[in-house]
Design a protein around this motif. Structure first.
Motif, mmCIF file in Angstrom:
data_model
loop_
_atom_site.group_PDB
_atom_site.id
_atom_site.type_symbol
_atom_site.label_atom_id
_atom_site.label_comp_id
_atom_site.label_asym_id
_atom_site.label_seq_id
_atom_site.Cartn_x
_atom_site.Cartn_y
_atom_site.Cartn_z
ATOM 1 N N GLY A 66 0.767 -1.121 0.189
ATOM 2 C CA GLY A 66 -0.054 -0.064 -0.083
ATOM 3 C C GLY A 66 0.782 1.372 0.041
ATOM 4 O O GLY A 66 0.642 2.248 -0.599
ATOM 5 N N GLY A 67 2.070 1.291 0.820
ATOM 6 C CA GLY A 67 2.982 2.431 0.861
ATOM 7 C C GLY A 67 3.364 2.672 -0.634
ATOM 8 O O GLY A 67 3.488 3.956 -1.180
ATOM 9 N N MET A 68 3.829 1.709 -1.251
ATOM 10 C CA MET A 68 4.487 1.897 -2.522
ATOM 11 C C MET A 68 3.632 2.370 -3.595
ATOM 12 O O MET A 68 3.747 3.266 -4.481
ATOM 13 N N LEU A 69 2.226 1.962 -3.575
ATOM 14 C CA LEU A 69 1.274 2.160 -4.576
ATOM 15 C C LEU A 69 0.674 3.584 -4.269
ATOM 16 O O LEU A 69 0.315 4.192 -5.254
ATOM 17 N N SER A 70 0.778 3.675 -2.921
ATOM 18 C CA SER A 70 0.325 5.174 -2.285
ATOM 19 C C SER A 70 1.339 6.411 -2.991
ATOM 20 O O SER A 70 0.671 7.548 -3.583
ATOM 21 N N ASP A 71 2.384 6.042 -2.953
ATOM 22 C CA ASP A 71 3.411 6.875 -3.796
ATOM 23 C C ASP A 71 3.370 7.032 -5.256
ATOM 24 O O ASP A 71 3.552 8.269 -5.878
ATOM 25 N N THR A 118 -1.354 4.197 4.703
ATOM 26 C CA THR A 118 -0.535 4.655 3.778
ATOM 27 C C THR A 118 -1.022 5.711 2.967
ATOM 28 O O THR A 118 -0.481 6.575 2.074
ATOM 29 N N GLY A 119 -2.316 6.201 2.984
ATOM 30 C CA GLY A 119 -2.924 7.297 2.352
ATOM 31 C C GLY A 119 -2.914 8.618 3.295
ATOM 32 O O GLY A 119 -2.553 9.610 2.848
ATOM 33 N N THR A 334 10.040 11.766 -1.381
ATOM 34 C CA THR A 334 9.460 11.292 -2.612
ATOM 35 C C THR A 334 9.048 10.060 -2.080
ATOM 36 O O THR A 334 8.588 9.212 -3.245
ATOM 37 N N ARG A 335 9.393 9.556 -0.987
ATOM 38 C CA ARG A 335 9.021 8.282 -0.760
ATOM 39 C C ARG A 335 8.007 8.207 0.493
ATOM 40 O O ARG A 335 8.478 7.086 1.534
ATOM 41 N N LYS A 336 7.308 9.218 0.964
ATOM 42 C CA LYS A 336 6.468 9.142 1.993
ATOM 43 C C LYS A 336 5.519 8.176 2.265
ATOM 44 O O LYS A 336 5.307 7.341 3.220
ATOM 45 N N GLY A 337 4.812 7.363 1.399
ATOM 46 C CA GLY A 337 4.222 6.013 1.311
ATOM 47 C C GLY A 337 4.753 5.055 1.735
ATOM 48 O O GLY A 337 4.481 4.114 2.520
#
Length: 400
Positions: A66-71, A118-119, A334-337
């Motif tokens: 979810g974190g990667m996709l949120s970014d 993650t959002g 740039t990698r917050k998610g």
């Protein structure tokens, strides 16, 4: 007040409202245990324990993804996906009579938790880039609010013999109204950087190393969570076994712990907004927890149990994890998610590991549980100090 600020406050309001429901969803199965166990034709301990375990599985499995996709796809989509997962659970659970389907619905809670985090957490820092620490820490207050409200609702429903499904449908209506309210809101760009008091987002002296300080911050997701989980789950048992405190008084220690946690949230939010940068908090607060636990280890007494409950509620449970996340988002804007996904995966892992390790230690000697907590707090302090040393080398402190 300009339209952008009004929009940001509107987004934050919806996010905080969601965290009330998130905390309710995490404990609602066990709060309505009697009704749900009868519906599923199972027992409260083993059967519902199996169902509730699905929450942790769903959370750990999809937090990182979810974190990667949120970014990649943005924050709003994942907030809506999280809300949709909760709606699926709340609408379906009152009509479910199969324990395996109920387990799958519990997994939906965990997935919703992952997507919402993650959002929401990156979105808060993007809405308030100059006060991201305060905005993130305040999440804890709304989580505590949900945990406070739900037992009152449950008590009311049991007192008047009301079908618990009406509560679930009420939570669904709450989510739908919040979703409609959030719909017209325009989210800030997902690459928005956290800014300093001067409004600067160009604060890098050199490039941070995700494989080093990023990794250390992710590990802190485990250690900072473990520090408060051990006391939260085991302080009453320690008080009963080690100092022969009456059961009722021992249980009340958690009320002192929770009250201190809520007070800490607002004090910490004010301090990080006005006086102290989050980077300092990620080693000062664990250091204070270490001191409290060290005193507790060498002085097992009823008074020290009370002091520990208040001290750990204030220093360990008042937002250290959220501030650690803010620091990681500052270093890797740039990698917050991804930061949320990684750190909260390790945080979730502590909820899985700690209940399996601490009981074994406590069986040998109850003070070993305190010692284990002290080790976690000291590790958090050391990791925070190492990150701080690296932080001041890569970031101009005058610009944040």
């Amino acid at each position: 007040m300009d339209n952008q600020r009004v929009n940001s406050y509107g987004i934050a309001g919806s996010i905080y409202a969601n965290y009330i429901i998130q905390s309710i969803a995490l404990i609602v199965i066990m709060q309505f245990a009697e009704s749900i166990s009868k519906q599923l034709n199972t027992d409260v301990n083993v059967g519902l324990g199996y169902v509730a375990s699905g929450i942790g599985i769903g959370k750990i499995l999809l937090m990182f993804v979810g974190g990667m996709l949120s970014d990649k796809f943005g924050r709003k989509l994942f907030i809506y996906l999280g809300m949709a997962c909760y709606i699926v659970f709340f609408v379906s659970m009152p009509f479910c009579h199969n324990i395996d389907i109920a387990f799958c619905l519990a997994i939906a809670i965990g997935i919703g938790n992952s997507f919402l985090d993650t959002g929401s957490m990156p979105a808060l820092t993007e809405c308030f880039p100059r006060s991201s620490g305060s905005a993130s820490v305040l999440i804890k207050a709304f989580i505590s609010m949900g945990s406070f409200i739900l037992p009152l609702i449950v008590g009311l429903f049991y007192k008047y013999d009301i079908w618990y499904g009406w509560a679930f449908l009420g939570f669904t209506a709450y989510l739908i109204i919040n979703a409609i309210n959030l719909l017209p809101k325009k989210f800030p760009p997902k690459d928005t950087r956290i800014k300093g008091n001067q409004g600067s987002d160009d604060y890098f002296i050199r490039k941070p190393n995700f494989a080093f300080e990023g990794f250390l911050l992710i590990i802190m997701g485990f250690t900072t969570t473990a520090t408060f989980v051990i006391i939260w789950q085991w302080l009453p048992a320690i008080a009963i076994k080690a100092v022969n405190m009456p059961t009722i008084e021992a249980k009340q220690l958690i009320s002192f712990y929770s009250s201190a946690s809520i007070v800490s949230v607002f004090i910490t939010a004010f301090i990080v907004k006005k006086f102290l940068k989050p980077i300092y908090c990620i080693f000062i607060l664990p250091a204070m927890s270490s001191l409290v636990l060290l005193l507790f280890y060498f002085d097992l007494s009823p008074l020290m149990c009370l002091i520990t409950a208040i001290g750990m509620g204030f220093f360990a449970a008042g937002g250290v994890l959220q501030l650690t996340l803010v620091v990681m988002q500052q270093m890797f804007p740039t990698r917050k998610g991804l930061a949320v996904g990684c750190m909260y995966t390790l945080s979730g892992l502590s909820f899985f590991i700690i209940p399996r390790v601490i009981p074994e230690l406590a069986e040998i000697n109850v003070s070993y549980a305190i010692l284990a907590d002290l080790i976690m707090a000291v590790m958090s302090t050391l990791l925070g100090l190492i990150v701080y040393c690296r932080f001041i080398k890569v970031i101009d402190m005058k610009k944040i």
